[in-house]
Design an enzyme around this catalytic site. Structure first.
Site, short mmCIF file in Angstrom:
data_model
loop_
_atom_site.label_atom_id
_atom_site.label_comp_id
_atom_site.label_asym_id
_atom_site.label_seq_id
_atom_site.Cartn_x
_atom_site.Cartn_y
_atom_site.Cartn_z
N ASP A 1 28.32 -7.70 -32.71
CA ASP A 1 28.03 -6.70 -31.67
C ASP A 1 29.06 -5.59 -31.55
O ASP A 1 29.44 -5.20 -30.44
CB ASP A 1 27.86 -7.40 -30.31
CG ASP A 1 26.69 -8.36 -30.25
OD1 ASP A 1 26.02 -8.54 -31.29
OD2 ASP A 1 26.44 -8.94 -29.18
N ASP B 1 23.21 -6.74 -30.65
CA ASP B 1 22.51 -7.07 -29.40
C ASP B 1 21.36 -6.05 -29.31
O ASP B 1 21.58 -4.85 -29.44
CB ASP B 1 23.51 -6.90 -28.25
CG ASP B 1 23.27 -7.83 -27.08
OD1 ASP B 1 22.88 -8.99 -27.30
OD2 ASP B 1 23.49 -7.39 -25.92
N HIS C 1 18.07 -5.47 -27.13
CA HIS C 1 17.19 -5.83 -26.02
C HIS C 1 16.04 -4.84 -25.83
O HIS C 1 16.25 -3.63 -25.93
CB HIS C 1 17.98 -5.86 -24.71
CG HIS C 1 19.11 -6.84 -24.68
ND1 HIS C 1 18.96 -8.17 -24.97
CD2 HIS C 1 20.43 -6.67 -24.38
CE1 HIS C 1 20.14 -8.78 -24.84
NE2 HIS C 1 21.05 -7.89 -24.49
N HIS D 1 14.73 -6.02 -20.01
CA HIS D 1 15.12 -7.38 -20.42
C HIS D 1 15.56 -8.22 -19.21
O HIS D 1 16.15 -7.70 -18.25
CB HIS D 1 16.26 -7.31 -21.44
CG HIS D 1 16.54 -8.60 -22.11
ND1 HIS D 1 17.63 -9.38 -21.80
CD2 HIS D 1 15.85 -9.28 -23.06
CE1 HIS D 1 17.61 -10.47 -22.55
NE2 HIS D 1 16.54 -10.43 -23.33
N HIS E 1 21.85 -2.52 -21.19
CA HIS E 1 22.72 -2.23 -22.34
C HIS E 1 21.99 -2.54 -23.63
O HIS E 1 21.07 -3.36 -23.66
CB HIS E 1 24.02 -3.06 -22.26
CG HIS E 1 23.76 -4.54 -22.41
ND1 HIS E 1 23.34 -5.33 -21.36
CD2 HIS E 1 23.84 -5.35 -23.49
CE1 HIS E 1 23.17 -6.57 -21.79
NE2 HIS E 1 23.45 -6.61 -23.07
N LYS F 1 19.48 -9.81 -32.08
CA LYS F 1 19.31 -10.93 -31.15
C LYS F 1 19.11 -10.41 -29.75
O LYS F 1 19.50 -9.28 -29.43
CB LYS F 1 20.54 -11.85 -31.22
CG LYS F 1 21.82 -11.13 -30.86
CD LYS F 1 23.02 -12.01 -31.03
CE LYS F 1 24.29 -11.30 -30.63
NZ LYS F 1 24.31 -10.83 -29.22
N CYS G 1 29.50 -13.20 -26.69
CA CYS G 1 28.78 -13.36 -27.96
C CYS G 1 29.64 -13.93 -29.07
O CYS G 1 29.13 -14.68 -29.92
CB CYS G 1 28.14 -12.03 -28.33
SG CYS G 1 26.80 -11.61 -27.18
C1 VGL Z 1 27.25 -9.52 -24.82
C2 VGL Z 1 26.89 -9.69 -22.58
C3 VGL Z 1 25.57 -9.32 -22.75
C4 VGL Z 1 28.24 -9.64 -25.96
C5 VGL Z 1 25.95 -9.16 -25.03
O1 VGL Z 1 28.01 -9.02 -27.02
O2 VGL Z 1 29.25 -10.34 -25.78
N1 VGL Z 1 27.72 -9.79 -23.60
N2 VGL Z 1 25.11 -9.07 -23.98
ZN ZN Z 2 23.14 -8.30 -24.20
#
Ligand code: VGL
Ligand code: ZN
Length: 213
Positions: free
Chosen positions: A17, A55, A57, A61, A90, A115, A160
């Site tokens: 990410d 990430d 979404h 979401h 996000h 994901k 993550c």
């Molecule tokens: C993440 C919160 C929500 C991450 C992703 O990449 O750590 N944290 N979505």
């Molecule tokens: Zn996320």
């Protein structure tokens, strides 16, 4: 470097990410998030096998506070699969926020795994969604390619990155987190809790110098 760590054909770097959304100016900015970029660019050079995650979404979401009237980001709520932290909107798929950081220079990465694309289920882990049932396919991919050891870096350490490293262990891989190639959100002690959980599951904690020296 210790011979046991030296990346070989059986090792993969998983870059979690490293997206605009988690860097300065992003919708879920991790403090100093972009600092991981030059470290990861150097690290990637010692790996034949590199996997990136994103990430990804859909708008609306279930992990977004905006999808829960009256709730604010960083509160929690109960979803069908358990407690969910509510985040600012996000990394909506296809937006600039969801794009990989432009400074990431890893052209030899072989797979980008997305994901968090199911509207009602979050996925911190690159292996398994937050319902703890739905698999992303990453374990099968790595196994078919003969990968036995994974080195995890990226954003965020306590979400993550940690969930990916923990699921790597439960999926049968040896796993290390490269600490200086990560940055954390650290929400209510989440960073210390994440390291504790990772240590308990045998995730190694190393620095980039352990792989680059
Ligand atoms: C993440 C919160 C929500 C991450 C992703 O990449 O750590 N944290 N979505
Ligand atoms: Zn996320």
């Amino acid at each position: 470097m210790p011979a046991t760590l030296r990346p070989d054909a059986n090792a993969a770097l998983i870059v979690v990410d490293v997206q605009n959304g988690f860097c300065t100016g992003g919708n879920l900015a991790v403090p100093d998030g972009e600092a991981v970029v030059p470290v990861i660019n150097r690290l990637a050079g010692v790996f034949d096998n590199v996997v990136l995650t994103q990430d990804w979404h859909p708008a609306g979401h279930a992990s977004f506070a905006s999808s829960h009237p009256g709730r604010q980001p960083f509160q929690t709520t109960e979803l069908a699969y358990g407690t969910q932290v509510l985040w600012p909107d996000h990394c909506v798929r296809g937006t600039h926020d969801a794009a990989l950081h432009a400074g990431l220079a890893v052209p030899h990465a072989q797979l980008i795994i997305r994901k968090g694309y199911h509207p009602g289920v979050d996925s911190y882990s690159a292996f398994q969604e937050a319902d703890r049932q739905t698999r992303t396919g990453l374990a099968g991919y790595l196994r078919e390619r003969g990968i036995r050891r994974v080195f995890v870096c990226g954003l965020a350490t306590d979400f993550c990155v940690a969930w990916t490293a923990l699921d790597a262990r439960s999926s049968g891989f040896d796993a290390w987190v490269i600490e200086d190639a990560t940055r954390a959100i650290d929400l209510n002690g989440s960073l210390a809790a994440a390291w504790q959980a990772m240590q308990a599951q045998g995730v190694g904690r190393i620095s980039s110098q352990d792989l680059l020296a």
